[in-house]
Design an enzyme around this catalytic site. Sequence first.
Site, short mmCIF file in Angstrom:
data_model
loop_
_atom_site.label_atom_id
_atom_site.label_comp_id
_atom_site.label_asym_id
_atom_site.label_seq_id
_atom_site.Cartn_x
_atom_site.Cartn_y
_atom_site.Cartn_z
N ASP A 37 45.65 37.67 44.22
CA ASP A 37 44.52 39.48 43.98
C ASP A 37 46.41 40.32 43.56
OD1 ASP A 37 44.29 42.12 43.43
OD2 ASP A 37 42.66 41.57 45.09
N SER A 93 42.74 42.97 39.62
CA SER A 93 41.83 42.84 40.21
C SER A 93 39.84 43.74 39.12
CB SER A 93 41.56 43.11 41.78
OG SER A 93 40.62 43.23 42.63
#
Length: 260
Positions: free
Chosen positions: A151, A39
């Site tokens: 993610d 991320s």
Amino acid sequence: MNKIGYVLSGGGARGFAHLGVIKYLEEIGVKPYAISGTSAGAIAGTLYAAGKSPDEILQLLKTNDFFGWSNLLWRKNGFFSMHVLHQLLKDAIIENDFNAVKIKLFIAATDLVKGEEVILSKGKLFEAVIASASIPVVFEPVVMADKLLVDGGVLNNFPIEPLEKMCNIIIGSSVNKIAETISTTSVLSTKSIIDRCFHLAVASSVNSKINKCAIFIESPLYRFNMHDVTQADAIFEIGYKTAAQHKDKLLALIKTVSEA
């Protein structure tokens, strides 16, 4: 020969602290052989591996306001677009390929269908970074090699695993330290609740890996939420100062590397 690896956690705008940490490490002569991130950590790590300095990356991310809400575009299918991040990567990196970076790079994402962690290290770079930063429900999943990716922090917010056999010295940077107390009498905003839940969800997986790091740098960023782009400079500075608190250990580390 000793090889140093950096592990960079996710954490939205708190990821600006990674850049402060890296800047301090640079100033005292620490250079990574490999970087693994997810991320926000994947974004910072990729731009650094591509040759951008921490200060340059800070300005790029502030200018594009990726971690904030102002540049999000609503798509017809109910997700926000990652157009800002894609354009940023396209402008900053000469080629959309892992071969374009100067440091070995590993990016963690989550296979939404199989419920498995995926480590990306070759092929299309921009899509890998975008997948790693695609917060579920908010951003559209990325299709890569027949996988539906979101993610990386969903399953692994501290992807140390790719570095364990490759690097004998690992420096970890985490930006999600949990505040020990919060007010139960004040009204919590929706963003605050989401932020707290995120911290709690990733804490155990990070804590179980701390002992695998030669040095673990955990920046205290309790007062910042994941979208505090306006506080980027302050977050960056906290990362820098937190890294500086480990000066003695880091200098000893450098001596070990130079003597090997």
